[in-house]
Design an enzyme around this catalytic site. Structure first.
Site, PDB file in Angstrom:
ATOM      1  N   GLY A  15      -5.669  -7.919   7.293  1.00 36.63           N
ATOM      2  CA  GLY A  15      -5.893  -6.988   6.184  1.00 36.63           C
ATOM      3  C   GLY A  15      -5.866  -7.679   4.836  1.00 36.63           C
ATOM      4  O   GLY A  15      -4.864  -8.263   4.438  1.00 36.63           O
ATOM      5  N   GLY A  17      -6.152  -6.193   1.839  1.00 32.67           N
ATOM      6  CA  GLY A  17      -5.967  -5.191   0.786  1.00 32.67           C
ATOM      7  C   GLY A  17      -4.985  -5.719  -0.251  1.00 32.67           C
ATOM      8  O   GLY A  17      -4.792  -6.937  -0.383  1.00 32.67           O
ATOM      9  N   PHE A  18      -4.332  -4.816  -0.968  1.00 27.46           N
ATOM     10  CA  PHE A  18      -3.397  -5.236  -2.026  1.00 27.46           C
ATOM     11  C   PHE A  18      -2.273  -6.110  -1.461  1.00 27.46           C
ATOM     12  O   PHE A  18      -1.903  -7.123  -2.053  1.00 27.46           O
ATOM     13  CB  PHE A  18      -2.787  -4.011  -2.710  1.00 27.46           C
ATOM     14  CG  PHE A  18      -3.732  -3.332  -3.647  1.00 27.46           C
ATOM     15  CD1 PHE A  18      -3.935  -3.820  -4.926  1.00 27.46           C
ATOM     16  CD2 PHE A  18      -4.423  -2.195  -3.260  1.00 27.46           C
ATOM     17  CE1 PHE A  18      -4.802  -3.195  -5.798  1.00 27.46           C
ATOM     18  CE2 PHE A  18      -5.299  -1.562  -4.124  1.00 27.46           C
ATOM     19  CZ  PHE A  18      -5.493  -2.057  -5.396  1.00 27.46           C
ATOM     20  N   VAL A  83      -9.356  -6.592  14.227  1.00 32.18           N
ATOM     21  CA  VAL A  83      -8.287  -6.931  15.178  1.00 32.18           C
ATOM     22  C   VAL A  83      -8.082  -5.746  16.115  1.00 32.18           C
ATOM     23  O   VAL A  83      -7.910  -4.609  15.668  1.00 32.18           O
ATOM     24  CB  VAL A  83      -6.988  -7.305  14.437  1.00 32.18           C
ATOM     25  CG1 VAL A  83      -5.875  -7.603  15.426  1.00 32.18           C
ATOM     26  CG2 VAL A  83      -7.248  -8.512  13.548  1.00 32.18           C
ATOM     27  N   GLU A 174      -8.684  13.058 -10.016  1.00 28.13           N
ATOM     28  CA  GLU A 174      -9.566  12.145 -10.752  1.00 28.13           C
ATOM     29  C   GLU A 174     -11.030  12.402 -10.411  1.00 28.13           C
ATOM     30  O   GLU A 174     -11.898  12.398 -11.282  1.00 28.13           O
ATOM     31  CB  GLU A 174      -9.162  10.691 -10.456  1.00 28.13           C
ATOM     32  CG  GLU A 174      -7.776  10.398 -11.018  1.00 28.13           C
ATOM     33  CD  GLU A 174      -7.305   8.957 -10.884  1.00 28.13           C
ATOM     34  OE1 GLU A 174      -6.387   8.590 -11.624  1.00 28.13           O
ATOM     35  OE2 GLU A 174      -7.832   8.210 -10.045  1.00 28.13           O
ATOM     36  N   ASP A 305       0.983  -0.123   2.868  1.00 32.19           N
ATOM     37  CA  ASP A 305       0.925   1.274   3.332  1.00 32.19           C
ATOM     38  C   ASP A 305       1.320   1.448   4.794  1.00 32.19           C
ATOM     39  O   ASP A 305       1.794   2.503   5.192  1.00 32.19           O
ATOM     40  CB  ASP A 305      -0.508   1.795   3.189  1.00 32.19           C
ATOM     41  CG  ASP A 305      -0.815   2.272   1.787  1.00 32.19           C
ATOM     42  OD1 ASP A 305       0.060   2.144   0.912  1.00 32.19           O
ATOM     43  OD2 ASP A 305      -1.929   2.780   1.569  1.00 32.19           O
ATOM     44  N   ALA A 322      -0.313   1.147  -4.579  1.00 34.55           N
ATOM     45  CA  ALA A 322      -0.551  -0.305  -4.657  1.00 34.55           C
ATOM     46  C   ALA A 322       0.716  -1.124  -4.944  1.00 34.55           C
ATOM     47  O   ALA A 322       0.895  -2.209  -4.379  1.00 34.55           O
ATOM     48  CB  ALA A 322      -1.612  -0.580  -5.721  1.00 34.55           C
ATOM     49  N   GLN A 323       1.599  -0.624  -5.810  1.00 35.45           N
ATOM     50  CA  GLN A 323       2.734  -1.453  -6.244  1.00 35.45           C
ATOM     51  C   GLN A 323       3.671  -1.896  -5.107  1.00 35.45           C
ATOM     52  O   GLN A 323       3.995  -3.090  -5.023  1.00 35.45           O
ATOM     53  CB  GLN A 323       3.520  -0.735  -7.351  1.00 35.45           C
ATOM     54  CG  GLN A 323       3.002  -1.035  -8.748  1.00 35.45           C
ATOM     55  CD  GLN A 323       2.940  -2.534  -9.060  1.00 35.45           C
ATOM     56  OE1 GLN A 323       3.835  -3.292  -8.722  1.00 35.45           O
ATOM     57  NE2 GLN A 323       1.862  -2.963  -9.683  1.00 35.45           N
TER      58      GLN A 323
HETATM   59  C1  LIG Z   1      -9.306   6.894  -3.072  1.00 35.89           C
HETATM   60  C2  LIG Z   1      -7.979   6.227  -3.262  1.00 35.89           C
HETATM   61  C3  LIG Z   1      -7.423   6.160  -4.534  1.00 35.89           C
HETATM   62  C4  LIG Z   1      -6.199   5.530  -4.736  1.00 35.89           C
HETATM   63  N1  LIG Z   1      -5.687   5.478  -6.012  1.00 35.89           N
HETATM   64  C5  LIG Z   1      -4.554   4.801  -6.230  1.00 35.89           C
HETATM   65  C6  LIG Z   1      -4.036   4.651  -7.554  1.00 35.89           C
HETATM   66  O1  LIG Z   1      -4.623   5.153  -8.513  1.00 35.89           O
HETATM   67  N2  LIG Z   1      -2.903   3.927  -7.722  1.00 35.89           N
HETATM   68  C7  LIG Z   1      -2.243   3.350  -6.674  1.00 35.89           C
HETATM   69  O2  LIG Z   1      -1.246   2.666  -6.880  1.00 35.89           O
HETATM   70  N3  LIG Z   1      -2.695   3.504  -5.411  1.00 35.89           N
HETATM   71  C8  LIG Z   1      -3.825   4.203  -5.166  1.00 35.89           C
HETATM   72  N4  LIG Z   1      -4.292   4.342  -3.889  1.00 35.89           N
HETATM   73  C9  LIG Z   1      -3.493   3.797  -2.786  1.00 35.89           C
HETATM   74  C10 LIG Z   1      -3.671   2.285  -2.672  1.00 35.89           C
HETATM   75  O3  LIG Z   1      -5.034   1.968  -2.676  1.00 35.89           O
HETATM   76  C11 LIG Z   1      -2.980   1.812  -1.407  1.00 35.89           C
HETATM   77  O4  LIG Z   1      -1.616   2.120  -1.495  1.00 35.89           O
HETATM   78  C12 LIG Z   1      -3.156   0.322  -1.216  1.00 35.89           C
HETATM   79  O5  LIG Z   1      -4.523   0.011  -1.037  1.00 35.89           O
HETATM   80  C13 LIG Z   1      -2.352  -0.170  -0.018  1.00 35.89           C
HETATM   81  O6  LIG Z   1      -2.576  -1.528   0.143  1.00 35.89           O
HETATM   82  P1  LIG Z   1      -2.540  -2.179   1.589  1.00 35.89           P
HETATM   83  O7  LIG Z   1      -2.764  -3.626   1.381  1.00 35.89           O
HETATM   84  O8  LIG Z   1      -1.347  -1.734   2.330  1.00 35.89           O
HETATM   85  O9  LIG Z   1      -3.803  -1.561   2.361  1.00 35.89           O
HETATM   86  P2  LIG Z   1      -5.335  -1.544   1.975  1.00 35.89           P
HETATM   87  O10 LIG Z   1      -5.556  -1.866   0.556  1.00 35.89           O
HETATM   88  O11 LIG Z   1      -5.865  -0.252   2.488  1.00 35.89           O
HETATM   89  O12 LIG Z   1      -5.970  -2.738   2.835  1.00 35.89           O
HETATM   90  C14 LIG Z   1      -6.017  -2.715   4.237  1.00 35.89           C
HETATM   91  C15 LIG Z   1      -7.045  -3.742   4.694  1.00 35.89           C
HETATM   92  O13 LIG Z   1      -6.925  -3.900   6.103  1.00 35.89           O
HETATM   93  C16 LIG Z   1      -8.207  -3.979   6.688  1.00 35.89           C
HETATM   94  N5  LIG Z   1      -8.054  -3.557   8.083  1.00 35.89           N
HETATM   95  C17 LIG Z   1      -7.529  -2.388   8.520  1.00 35.89           C
HETATM   96  N6  LIG Z   1      -7.495  -2.379   9.873  1.00 35.89           N
HETATM   97  C18 LIG Z   1      -8.009  -3.569  10.289  1.00 35.89           C
HETATM   98  C19 LIG Z   1      -8.228  -4.145  11.568  1.00 35.89           C
HETATM   99  N7  LIG Z   1      -7.893  -3.529  12.715  1.00 35.89           N
HETATM  100  N8  LIG Z   1      -8.802  -5.376  11.633  1.00 35.89           N
HETATM  101  C20 LIG Z   1      -9.158  -6.033  10.489  1.00 35.89           C
HETATM  102  N9  LIG Z   1      -8.951  -5.520   9.238  1.00 35.89           N
HETATM  103  C21 LIG Z   1      -8.379  -4.308   9.155  1.00 35.89           C
HETATM  104  C22 LIG Z   1      -9.053  -3.057   5.829  1.00 35.89           C
HETATM  105  O14 LIG Z   1     -10.425  -3.410   5.919  1.00 35.89           O
HETATM  106  C23 LIG Z   1      -8.485  -3.311   4.437  1.00 35.89           C
HETATM  107  O15 LIG Z   1      -9.169  -4.350   3.767  1.00 35.89           O
HETATM  108  C24 LIG Z   1      -5.509   4.964  -3.652  1.00 35.89           C
HETATM  109  C25 LIG Z   1      -6.065   5.033  -2.374  1.00 35.89           C
HETATM  110  C26 LIG Z   1      -7.290   5.652  -2.173  1.00 35.89           C
HETATM  111  C27 LIG Z   1      -7.899   5.722  -0.799  1.00 35.89           C
END
Ligand SMILES: Cc1cc2nc3c(=O)[nH]c(=O)nc-3n(C[C@H](O)[C@H](O)[C@H](O)COP(=O)(O)OP(=O)(O)OC[C@H]3O[C@@H](n4cnc5c(N)ncnc54)[C@H](O)[C@@H]3O)c2cc1C
Length: 423
Positions: A15, A17-18, A83, A174, A305, A322-323
């Site tokens: 992953g 993401g953030f 994965v 939003e 998350d 995100a934080q």
């Molecule tokens: C529309 C929307 C608006 C948001 N607005 C805000 C905001 O204003 N402020 C804020 O703080 N938070 C906001 N959030 C929440 C924030 O985006 C999440 O809390 C944050 O992205 C979590 O980060 P993460 O790294 O845990 O997961 P994510 O950023 O979701 O990243 C997960 C990654 O894992 C990858 N992945 C998943 N499963 C697999 C797999 N089986 N194999 C390979 N790759 C995989 C995905 O492709 C992705 O790139 C928002 C979320 C959404 C959906």
């Protein structure tokens, strides 16, 4: 997967993401081999997805290539793959492009849309969790405008111009504000053959106020801002059924709408293979200790998350924003290096920097620990924080330019149906 053998311990991160990206940066050029795996080749800045959906920004200004993030990290590799399974006994994961061994496995897979088991809503509604989904919404909105312009009856036209958004959290609020701006600023100029009064935006929230995770002060202000923009806010209301046209709710409220946008919640996106007790079934999140170790495993970690860490201050886990993801990614990187050096690990402690939401131009609400405010200054703070949080200098410049242009011209320039959405 063509990853070179190395004497360095291998950290496999699932992953980008953030959480995953912050971890990758913390481990950059350290004495570890890092393999980042994601099913997309880019990082998505999810907080601005709604601006892609509402034609405010192009998708490539909120996404960033993962390979570009690691280009100067000599011992880091990226693989584009999904994965599929964890095999903890062999310390191996199975992916869509092959298997790979790990010394440390970090699960940072985030969440997916939660339809709460309602198949009709899952089939017919529009989720907004990824760039392709945001583009689908953009296309559908613009297609609806075009279809409304040639509709034969008022009822048919109104179904194209009724936009129902489910979920009054920051995403729903939003998006509702941004669609209201399309109605107020774009429709009168570009669609002179449509009557602005025929377009209705309905925001449905199951709780008794919008922005339930924020303060009452923020909720009240947000509802006032939304109403001023012409959004119909319905609290204590949730959707029970949707067949692609008829929206039925728990109250007498019913709509005919071609567009139901689902922003009502998320659930974890775990991977199969771990012991049943490592996953909290209700939220689909991995149960982790305060070092982010998944319950029952020494060398498997979950961050962001997908991780549920209960503490006295957060008995239901940290908020899925995100934080916590960024802070956990950073600390876990430091802890993995400590573990390799056989030093004691540091426990995670969340520093809440506050929350915010914007509602159209000039309006936002901000909740800080000791200070809550709304209006123009809050909007300015919202813009600054989001601009600075974007990954990549180019993206920051493009978004800044777009926002300035749109602000001066009351415009949303990305009104293109590049890939029509087929229902
Ligand atoms: C529309 C929307 C608006 C948001 N607005 C805000 C905001 O204003 N402020 C804020 O703080 N938070 C906001 N959030 C929440 C924030 O985006 C999440 O809390 C944050 O992205 C979590 O980060 P993460 O790294 O845990 O997961 P994510 O950023 O979701 O990243 C997960 C990654 O894992 C990858 N992945 C998943 N499963 C697999 C797999 N089986 N194999 C390979 N790759 C995989 C995905 O492709 C992705 O790139 C928002 C979320 C959404 C959906």
């Amino acid at each position: 997967m063509n990853i070179p053998e190395s004497t360095l311990p291998r950290v496999v991160i699932v992953g980008g993401g953030f959480a995953g990206v912050r971890l990758v940066k913390t481990l950059a050029n350290k004495n570890v081999q890092v393999v980042l795996i994601d099913k997309h080749n880019y990082h998505t800045f999810q907080p601005l997805l709604y601006q892609v959906s509402s034609s405010g920004l192009e998708p490539d200004s909120i996404a960033y290539p993962l390979r570009k993030i690691i280009k100067a990290h000599k011992t880091t590799f990226f693989r584009l793959a999904e994965v599929e399974r964890i095999q903890p006994e062999e310390k191996r994961i199975k992916t869509s492009i092959g298997s790979i061994q790990y010394d440390y496995l970090v699960l940072a897979t985030g969440t997916k849309t939660n339809f709460f088991g309602n198949d009709a809503i899952k089939t017919h509604s529009m989720p907004m969790k990824s760039v392709p989904q945001a583009l689908n919404i953009r296309s559908l909105i613009l297609q609806n405008f075009e279809k409304a312009a040639i509709a034969n009856t008022k009822q048919e036209r109104e179904a194209f111009l009724n936009f129902v958004i489910v979920g009054g959290g920051p995403t729903g609020v939003e998006l509702a504000g941004a669609i209201a701006e399309l109605k107020n600023n774009i429709l009168p100029r570009d669609y002179r053959d449509l009557n602005r009064q025929d377009m209705h935006i309905h925001l449905l929230e199951g709780a008794n106020r919008v922005l339930p995770p924020m303060s009452e002060h923020a909720s009240k202000q947000a509802e006032k801002f939304l109403t001023e923009l012409g959004v119909n806010v319905h609290c204590n209301t949730f959707v029970k059924d949707y067949d692609g046209l008829h929206v039925k709710t728990n109250t007498t409220l019913e709509f005919q709408s071609e567009t139901l946008i689902w922003a009502a919640g998320v659930t974890g996106a775990p991977i199969h293979g771990l012991k049943a007790n490592s996953l909290i079934e209700k939220s689909n999140r991995y149960s982790v200790n305060n070092f982010n170790q998944v319950e029952g495993y020494d060398s498997i970690f979950a961050i962001g998350d997908i991780a549920l860490m209960t503490t006295d201050a957060y008995p239901n886990g940290h908020p899925q924003v995100a934080q916590p993801a960024i802070q956990q990614g950073k600390l876990l990187g430091e802890n993995i290096l400590r573990h390799i050096q056989q030093k004691p690990l540091q426990p995670f402690s969340y520093k809440d920097k506050g929350s915010m939401a914007t509602i159209g131009r000039n309006k936002a609400v901000v909740d800080l620990k000791h200070f809550k405010f709304g209006g123009f200054f809050a909007w300015f703070v919202w813009m600054f924080i989001h601009l600075m949080s974007l990954v990549g200098f180019r993206n920051r410049v493009i978004v800044f330019f777009n926002w300035t242009y749109n602000y001066i011209n009351f415009d949303k320039a990305a009104r293109l149906i590049i890939r029509p959405f087929k229902k």
